[in-house]
Motif scaffolding. Structure first.
Motif, PDB file in Angstrom:
ATOM      1  N   GLN A  26     -24.953  -0.115   5.426  1.00  0.00           N
ATOM      2  CA  GLN A  26     -24.287  -0.853   6.310  1.00  0.00           C
ATOM      3  C   GLN A  26     -23.331  -0.161   7.165  1.00  0.00           C
ATOM      4  O   GLN A  26     -22.770   0.738   6.290  1.00  0.00           O
ATOM      5  N   ALA A  27     -22.601  -0.291   8.127  1.00  0.00           N
ATOM      6  CA  ALA A  27     -21.364   0.008   8.761  1.00  0.00           C
ATOM      7  C   ALA A  27     -20.466  -0.208   7.831  1.00  0.00           C
ATOM      8  O   ALA A  27     -20.310  -1.451   7.233  1.00  0.00           O
ATOM      9  N   ALA A  28     -19.377   0.605   7.331  1.00  0.00           N
ATOM     10  CA  ALA A  28     -18.233   0.191   6.383  1.00  0.00           C
ATOM     11  C   ALA A  28     -17.389  -1.088   6.864  1.00  0.00           C
ATOM     12  O   ALA A  28     -17.158  -1.922   6.189  1.00  0.00           O
ATOM     13  N   ALA A  29     -17.423  -1.132   8.173  1.00  0.00           N
ATOM     14  CA  ALA A  29     -16.723  -2.340   8.522  1.00  0.00           C
ATOM     15  C   ALA A  29     -17.471  -3.477   8.362  1.00  0.00           C
ATOM     16  O   ALA A  29     -16.625  -4.534   8.327  1.00  0.00           O
ATOM     17  N   GLU A  30     -18.721  -3.685   8.574  1.00  0.00           N
ATOM     18  CA  GLU A  30     -19.595  -4.698   8.216  1.00  0.00           C
ATOM     19  C   GLU A  30     -19.444  -5.175   6.980  1.00  0.00           C
ATOM     20  O   GLU A  30     -19.564  -6.404   6.297  1.00  0.00           O
ATOM     21  N   ALA A  31     -19.586  -3.902   5.927  1.00  0.00           N
ATOM     22  CA  ALA A  31     -19.844  -4.261   4.595  1.00  0.00           C
ATOM     23  C   ALA A  31     -18.596  -4.708   3.949  1.00  0.00           C
ATOM     24  O   ALA A  31     -18.460  -5.471   2.908  1.00  0.00           O
ATOM     25  N   ILE A  32     -17.411  -4.052   4.393  1.00  0.00           N
ATOM     26  CA  ILE A  32     -16.185  -3.961   3.573  1.00  0.00           C
ATOM     27  C   ILE A  32     -15.194  -4.967   4.479  1.00  0.00           C
ATOM     28  O   ILE A  32     -14.614  -4.471   5.582  1.00  0.00           O
ATOM     29  N   PRO A  33     -14.549  -6.141   3.982  1.00  0.00           N
ATOM     30  CA  PRO A  33     -13.742  -6.900   4.691  1.00  0.00           C
ATOM     31  C   PRO A  33     -12.376  -6.206   4.727  1.00  0.00           C
ATOM     32  O   PRO A  33     -11.994  -5.623   3.865  1.00  0.00           O
ATOM     33  N   GLY A  34     -11.733  -6.313   5.778  1.00  0.00           N
ATOM     34  CA  GLY A  34     -10.294  -5.656   5.677  1.00  0.00           C
ATOM     35  C   GLY A  34     -10.079  -4.148   6.121  1.00  0.00           C
ATOM     36  O   GLY A  34      -9.366  -3.564   6.000  1.00  0.00           O
ATOM     37  N   LEU A  35     -11.550  -3.603   6.523  1.00  0.00           N
ATOM     38  CA  LEU A  35     -11.451  -2.077   6.892  1.00  0.00           C
ATOM     39  C   LEU A  35     -11.292  -2.288   8.551  1.00  0.00           C
ATOM     40  O   LEU A  35     -12.145  -1.686   9.050  1.00  0.00           O
ATOM     41  N   GLY A  36     -10.235  -2.234   8.895  1.00  0.00           N
ATOM     42  CA  GLY A  36     -10.014  -2.619  10.436  1.00  0.00           C
ATOM     43  C   GLY A  36      -9.420  -1.506  10.939  1.00  0.00           C
ATOM     44  O   GLY A  36      -9.481  -0.015  10.537  1.00  0.00           O
ATOM     45  N   GLU A  37      -8.789  -1.405  12.184  1.00  0.00           N
ATOM     46  CA  GLU A  37      -8.088  -0.192  12.810  1.00  0.00           C
ATOM     47  C   GLU A  37      -7.064   0.381  12.005  1.00  0.00           C
ATOM     48  O   GLU A  37      -6.146  -0.189  11.444  1.00  0.00           O
ATOM     49  N   ARG A  38      -7.029   1.657  12.173  1.00  0.00           N
ATOM     50  CA  ARG A  38      -6.272   2.496  11.280  1.00  0.00           C
ATOM     51  C   ARG A  38      -6.309   2.221   9.957  1.00  0.00           C
ATOM     52  O   ARG A  38      -5.132   2.421   9.214  1.00  0.00           O
ATOM     53  N   VAL A  39      -7.231   1.857   9.186  1.00  0.00           N
ATOM     54  CA  VAL A  39      -7.355   1.800   7.791  1.00  0.00           C
ATOM     55  C   VAL A  39      -8.229   2.936   7.359  1.00  0.00           C
ATOM     56  O   VAL A  39      -9.386   2.957   7.691  1.00  0.00           O
ATOM     57  N   VAL A  40      -7.413   3.723   6.256  1.00  0.00           N
ATOM     58  CA  VAL A  40      -8.431   4.824   5.670  1.00  0.00           C
ATOM     59  C   VAL A  40      -8.560   4.425   4.206  1.00  0.00           C
ATOM     60  O   VAL A  40      -7.380   4.345   3.662  1.00  0.00           O
ATOM     61  N   LEU A  41      -9.802   4.403   3.701  1.00  0.00           N
ATOM     62  CA  LEU A  41      -9.830   4.443   2.432  1.00  0.00           C
ATOM     63  C   LEU A  41     -10.036   5.874   1.875  1.00  0.00           C
ATOM     64  O   LEU A  41     -10.728   6.678   2.428  1.00  0.00           O
ATOM     65  N   HIS A  42      -9.381   6.076   0.534  1.00  0.00           N
ATOM     66  CA  HIS A  42      -9.851   7.498   0.094  1.00  0.00           C
ATOM     67  C   HIS A  42     -10.007   7.404  -1.655  1.00  0.00           C
ATOM     68  O   HIS A  42      -9.850   6.294  -2.222  1.00  0.00           O
ATOM     69  N   ALA A  43     -10.311   8.378  -2.146  1.00  0.00           N
ATOM     70  CA  ALA A  43     -10.878   8.594  -3.472  1.00  0.00           C
ATOM     71  C   ALA A  43      -9.218   8.411  -4.474  1.00  0.00           C
ATOM     72  O   ALA A  43      -8.290   8.677  -3.949  1.00  0.00           O
ATOM     73  N   GLY A  44      -9.343   7.963  -5.394  1.00  0.00           N
ATOM     74  CA  GLY A  44      -8.533   8.121  -6.493  1.00  0.00           C
ATOM     75  C   GLY A  44      -7.460   6.777  -6.449  1.00  0.00           C
ATOM     76  O   GLY A  44      -7.566   6.048  -5.875  1.00  0.00           O
ATOM     77  N   PRO A  45      -6.264   7.054  -7.359  1.00  0.00           N
ATOM     78  CA  PRO A  45      -5.314   5.878  -7.542  1.00  0.00           C
ATOM     79  C   PRO A  45      -4.744   5.971  -6.039  1.00  0.00           C
ATOM     80  O   PRO A  45      -4.592   6.970  -5.297  1.00  0.00           O
ATOM     81  N   PRO A  46      -3.802   5.049  -5.573  1.00  0.00           N
ATOM     82  CA  PRO A  46      -2.758   4.976  -4.606  1.00  0.00           C
ATOM     83  C   PRO A  46      -2.010   6.252  -4.429  1.00  0.00           C
ATOM     84  O   PRO A  46      -1.647   6.956  -5.123  1.00  0.00           O
ATOM     85  N   ILE A  47      -2.036   6.754  -3.071  1.00  0.00           N
ATOM     86  CA  ILE A  47      -1.011   8.030  -2.989  1.00  0.00           C
ATOM     87  C   ILE A  47      -0.832   7.954  -1.360  1.00  0.00           C
ATOM     88  O   ILE A  47      -1.454   7.516  -0.466  1.00  0.00           O
ATOM     89  N   ALA A  48       0.513   8.353  -1.345  1.00  0.00           N
ATOM     90  CA  ALA A  48       1.119   8.353   0.023  1.00  0.00           C
ATOM     91  C   ALA A  48       0.724   9.740   0.866  1.00  0.00           C
ATOM     92  O   ALA A  48       0.484  10.774  -0.046  1.00  0.00           O
ATOM     93  N   TRP A  49       0.651   9.923   2.176  1.00  0.00           N
ATOM     94  CA  TRP A  49       0.301  10.985   2.879  1.00  0.00           C
ATOM     95  C   TRP A  49       1.232  12.386   2.407  1.00  0.00           C
ATOM     96  O   TRP A  49       0.582  13.357   2.311  1.00  0.00           O
ATOM     97  N   ASP A  50       2.179  12.283   2.102  1.00  0.00           N
ATOM     98  CA  ASP A  50       3.122  13.280   1.873  1.00  0.00           C
ATOM     99  C   ASP A  50       2.954  13.947   0.395  1.00  0.00           C
ATOM    100  O   ASP A  50       3.206  15.171   0.354  1.00  0.00           O
ATOM    101  N   ARG A  51       2.058  13.260  -0.364  1.00  0.00           N
ATOM    102  CA  ARG A  51       1.719  13.861  -1.497  1.00  0.00           C
ATOM    103  C   ARG A  51       0.173  14.361  -1.441  1.00  0.00           C
ATOM    104  O   ARG A  51      -0.359  14.775  -2.541  1.00  0.00           O
ATOM    105  N   MET A  52      -0.455  14.233  -0.410  1.00  0.00           N
ATOM    106  CA  MET A  52      -2.008  14.492  -0.391  1.00  0.00           C
ATOM    107  C   MET A  52      -2.313  15.859  -0.332  1.00  0.00           C
ATOM    108  O   MET A  52      -1.447  16.596   0.241  1.00  0.00           O
ATOM    109  N   CYS A  53      -3.367  16.297  -1.048  1.00  0.00           N
ATOM    110  CA  CYS A  53      -3.760  17.557  -1.181  1.00  0.00           C
ATOM    111  C   CYS A  53      -4.547  18.087   0.610  1.00  0.00           C
ATOM    112  O   CYS A  53      -4.584  17.181   1.041  1.00  0.00           O
TER     113      CYS A  53
END
Lengths: 416, 69, 500
Positions: A26-53
């Motif tokens: 399915q499209a992620a937005a259909e399958a996963i509630p809460g995946l709206g505008e400007r939401v990005v899911l990523h691998a790993g534990p929580p991390i902020a932009w400034d620490r991303m590789c």
């Protein structure tokens, strides 16, 4: 402690009782509630932009363009840096993704349902090798392929799966183990088995030969296609094992290229993190350690269910990635993992170890007692976004994660 | 040398005299020289690669002892 | 130096696993003069990779997906040619890597038990602070335990032994260095024939000496159970000694039993002797140094290890050397009056002290027996040093393993004009140094022996030991050492020499 042994037995029972079935795409937005505008899911534990590789940032910028939030990669970068995008771990949304693991609204995700407990888990479709978003690729070639996955491969697979009534996954894995797969670095047998099982349904639900041809060609040409299926399966198996009071069993292991995180059943949703380690392995021609990105991806869910590095005895060729690895070394890696797990999976056995079941149920107490951290088979990405895989090797989960986990777990048991 | 695991509850318990009358089968935990001597004499033995629990970290060791497996 | 020479070789219709190829690439890359090498199947993807890495020539480009391409960049044409040849050779001969022979060592007791079903004994020699926990784990798994480790708190010893007793399990130790179960020597023990004599010992070298004297006299041992040095203290109450007596009493192979230890505290001694009295078997009680006490009819005292062996042998004498003290004493300068004993076995040192005391001699030691003095003060006494005591073994191996502790002290002892006899013990068997006699002989060869003290030794060992008793004796005698038939005899000879 008796309470812990009982809780762990319950955890193991839930793992073994799992019935993971690949039912849909399915499209992620259909399958996963809460995946709206400007939401990005990523691998790993929580991390902020400034620490991303690097690769993670590259993937985020690409996703921003893909979803139409930014006109180009530079704008995507700025958007992310401005704080306009909210980032969340895949794990918080019942999902997993390999390497950068990016999931955004329009991307197709495979749906695996654990029929024994009713829960579902999601993972993207494997894009193939080389310049792909999971390695931080974000140019037109990458985005166009993602669009093709959403428009063509995803729906074709969905139709075929529904026609077939879903694809039982435990059996495929069991057969793959006897054919040299370990489901993390080696998935060629399982991919072939999946294609064999689904081909008739794909053919019967296809309206057009060329589309069918491109779908079969894509899956058939991608040795690692089953990786993503196995990951969704792993998530579907482990999610019901969460939140058993008194259980010291690991329910998730995951990395975002900066931090390695684990979750433990008895401590619920808490992440216990430590800096990721560098994989040790072999590199493709022209590349070396200095090009390598630190460890990344949700694919360690595979080791969490006893496969991958834990099942290396089933896949001696993979042991070659570790220095002078021999078939005997592969057995040794699996044997070590018995030291830190509480059971063997009777459904997933390894011929080379006299059909012993894969080591299952990582116990944080045993990890600390023995000093043996889980062994993970992993691909190695280039540290620059978009270059792709540069090698493969073995990496260990950091012991520090287990130490902080133990302290927190002890508190839940009233022990300090 | 690999065997499938069996739960410990099923192990036959051996009393002092049963040990004296049985073939001694040794788990050696520590100095490897003892294990090598036993193997040289064809005694059934296995060597445990022991290291201090919790890598010697006293706090973790203490918690492990309390939460014991 | 820049590597500019690129060369390819194509092997048609050749397939190898990509991982194997990567390993070979790494190996070829490491060759002299080679900057980079790649062995890859000639698929389009791979050729692109090699081209982008600057490794592809026209030859390689022409390869097909069934062909193997060997591509490399080297310092010059010669290096490239050599490297290509080496790569081809590697492809011919699959490299045998790592160990099919490498043994798997489990990390924990639990996994060890899966690999050794029917395991019944844990031999534990980890550092003292961890030893009690490991012993408890083993007892919880239903294993008997031999606890070699020392520095275990006595409260832990008591608790462990109570648990062991409740479960019918033996816990030999802590600080138990010697046992022989079912004919199998454990840790520091000797190869001793099976026979009808059972031994229970709170002392390792005491057990070794008695078992070896029995073996050399032509008889054998059923089992030798170590109980640890503190078992007969009141705080432990002789738990294991009593269990061992029960076991040997019930053992059909055992006809008579020898107990060996320092004199126990009175309450414990009473309990042990009472238990001995309830047995139908013959007992020899060697509470080293104690000459007599009220004993039941089935028991006899032995004050020395040799006496214990002789009693257990049923009155058969232990072979003596036949050496005459007077002959040895002749030629000794009158100023030479003192015995210098340098021992690796603590109980052997104690036995020697007792023999000297019984002969009316004054003795001092770092581990004095009752009636002997300590080392401070009185110098007009024979000096008997236990080199296995703590002060000599901090940061070094025990003298039974590494004789250099003693060898270092030899020159001073040999040069001392007051020393009449240098008294030594050599302990062989499993765990001991591979050639104590050879080591001692080499050290003696370096010294001026003429006019020096008599060097008198005994060898605690058997023909079956790896070092072979008779060969050790031969080496010693060739080096001018007088070899007595037992530690007790050596001390008696020494006493006789100085009494001249």
């Amino acid at each position: 402690m008796k309470e812990i042994e009982e809780a762990n037995r319950e955890a193991l029972r839930r793992i073994f009782d799992a019935e993971p079935v690949l039912i849909d795409v399915q499209a992620a937005a259909e399958a996963i509630p809460g995946l709206g505008e400007r939401v990005v899911l990523h691998a790993g534990p929580p991390i902020a932009w400034d620490r991303m590789c690097g690769p993670l940032r590259g993937a985020v910028a690409g996703a921003a363009v893909l979803e139409g939030w930014a006109r180009d990669l530079e704008a995507g970068d700025e958007l992310a840096a401005s704080g306009a995008i909210s980032f969340h771990p895949n794990h918080h949304f019942d999902a997993v993704g390999p390497m950068t693991g990016i999931i955004t609204a329009s991307m197709p995700v495979m749906v695996v349902e654990n029929r024994a407990f009713g829960n579902r888990a999601f993972c993207t479709l494997n894009e193939g090798l080389g310049k792909v978003m999971r390695f931080g690729g974000n140019d037109d070639e990458v985005l166009n392929r993602l669009r093709w996955l959403a428009a063509t491969l995803g729906p074709a697979l969905a139709a075929g799966l529904k026609y077939a009534g879903g694809l039982g996954l435990k059996q495929i894995v069991a057969r793959g183990l006897s054919m040299g797969d370990e489901m993390h670095q080696r998935n060629v047998a399982c991919t072939s088995l999946l294609l064999r099982e689904l081909a008739p349904a794909l053919a019967r639900t296809s309206r057009e030969a060329e589309t069918l041809g491109s779908v079969l060609e894509f899956i058939g040409g991608n040795d690692q296609f089953f990786l993503n299926v196995a990951m969704a399966m792993g998530k579907a198996i482990m999610d019901p094992v969460r939140n058993i009071h008194g259980s010291s069993v690991v329910t998730a292991m995951s990395r975002n290229g900066t931090d390695f995180g684990i979750r433990v059943s008895g401590t619920g949703d808490a992440w216990f993190t430590a800096p990721v380690e560098m994989p040790k392995g072999l590199y493709f021609p022209g590349f070396s350690e200095k090009d390598a990105n630190p460890d990344m991806g949700d694919s360690t869910i595979i080791e969490t269910i006893g496969l991958g590095g834990f099942a290396m005895a089933a896949s001696p060729a993979v042991a070659g990635f570790v220095g002078a690895g021999s078939a005997a070394d592969a057995l040794g890696y699996t044997r070590s993992m018995y030291e830190i797990t509480i059971g063997q999976n009777p459904d997933w056995t390894m011929p080379a170890l006299d059909f012993a079941g894969v080591p299952t149920g990582i116990d944080i107490r045993k990890v600390l007692e023995t000093g043996l951290a889980p062994t993970i088979n992993t691909g190695i990405a280039h540290r620059e976004p978009g270059v792709g895989q540069v090698g493969a090797g073995v990496v260990r989960a950091p012991v520090a994660c287990f130490e902080t986990a133990l302290v927190a777990f002890a508190e839940t048991m009233g022990v300090s | 040398m690999w065997r499938a695991r069996r739960p410990f509850a099923e192990r036959d318990k051996v009393t002092a005299n049963e040990l004296l009358e049985a073939e001694v089968r040794v788990v050696n935990i520590g100095l490897q020289a003892f294990y090598l001597d036993l193997r040289a004499r064809n005694v059934a033995a296995v060597q445990v690669d022991w290291s201090p629990p919790a890598g010697g970290n006293p706090k973790i060791r203490d918690l492990l002892a309390k939460l014991g497996s | 130096m820049s590597a500019t020479h690129v060369a390819n070789r194509v092997r048609p219709n050749f397939y190898l696993d990509s991982v194997a190829l990567m390993r070979l690439s790494k190996e070829v890359s490491a060759g002299p003069g080679v900057e980079t090498a790649a062995l890859m199947i000639g698929s389009e993807t791979n050729k692109t990779l090699m081209r982008e890495a600057g490794l592809l020539t026209a030859d390689g480009a022409a390869a097909g997906p069934n062909d193997l391409v060997i591509a490399l960049r080297a310092a010059d044409a010669a290096a490239a040619k050599e490297a290509l040849a080496r790569a081809e050779a590697l492809l011919e001969r699959p490299a045998l890597r790592g160990g099919a022979g490498e043994e798997w060592h489990p990390k924990t007791l639990d996994t060890a038990l899966t690999g050794l079903p029917g395991a019944n004994l844990a031999l534990i020699s980890v550092p003292g602070e961890f030893a009690a926990a490991e012993a408890r784990k083993a007892l919880d798994r239903g294993l008997h335990v031999m606890l070699f480790s020392d520095n275990v708190p006595i409260e832990d010893e008591r608790a462990l032994k109570e648990t062991a007793r409740d479960r019918g399990l033996l816990l030999m130790g802590p600080d138990c260095g010697t046992a022989i179960i079912g004919g199998v020597p454990l840790a520091f023990a000797n190869e001793v024939p099976r026979g009808g004599i059972g031994l229970v010992a709170a002392s390792g070298t005491g057990l070794q000496e008695v078992s070896c004297l029995i073996a050399r006299a032509g008889q054998g041992v059923s089992h030798a159970i170590g109980v640890g040095g503190r078992d007969l203290k009141a705080a432990v109450g002789g738990i294991m000694t009593l269990m061992a007596i029960d076991a040997l009493d019930a053992d059909p192979r055992t006809e008579r039993i020898v107990l060996i230890s320092k004199p126990p505290e009175p309450a414990v001694a009473r309990a042990v002797i009472e238990r001995v009295g309830r047995s139908r078997k013959r007992f020899t009680i060697c509470f080293i140094g104690l000459a007599a006490a009220e004993l039941p009819k089935n028991a006899a005292f032995a004050a020395t290890l040799r006496a214990a062996a002789e009693d257990a042998l049923g009155g058969v004498g232990v072979a003596s050397s036949g050496v005459d003290a007077a002959t040895l004493a002749r030629g000794l300068d009158g100023k030479r009056r003192w015995i210098r004993g340098l021992f690796s076995g603590g109980t052997l040192c104690a036995e020697a002290q007792l023999v000297l005391r019984a002969a009316g001699q004054k003795v001092r030691s770092n581990v004095p027996v009752p009636g002997a003095r300590d080392l401070g003060g009185e110098t007009a006494a024979h000096t008997m040093i236990d080199l296995g005591a703590d002060e000599y073994t901090v940061g070094r191996p025990h003298p039974m393993i590494d004789p250099s502790v003693r060898t270092e002290l030899l020159p001073a002892a040999l040069a001392d004009p007051g020393v009449a006899v240098l008294l030594l013990d050599l302990v062989i068997g499993y765990g001991a140094h591979e050639d104590p006699a050879g080591d001692l002989a080499a050290a003696l060869a370096k010294a001026e022996r003429k006019g020096g003290p008599v060097v008198l030794a005994s060898v605690c060992g058997t023909e079956g030991d790896p070092q072979v008793y008779s060969r050790q004796v031969q080496t010693l005698e060739a080096a001018g050492v007088i070899v007595a038939g037992s530690n007790a005899e050596a001390a008696e000879l020494a006493a006789a020499i100085v009494a001249r």
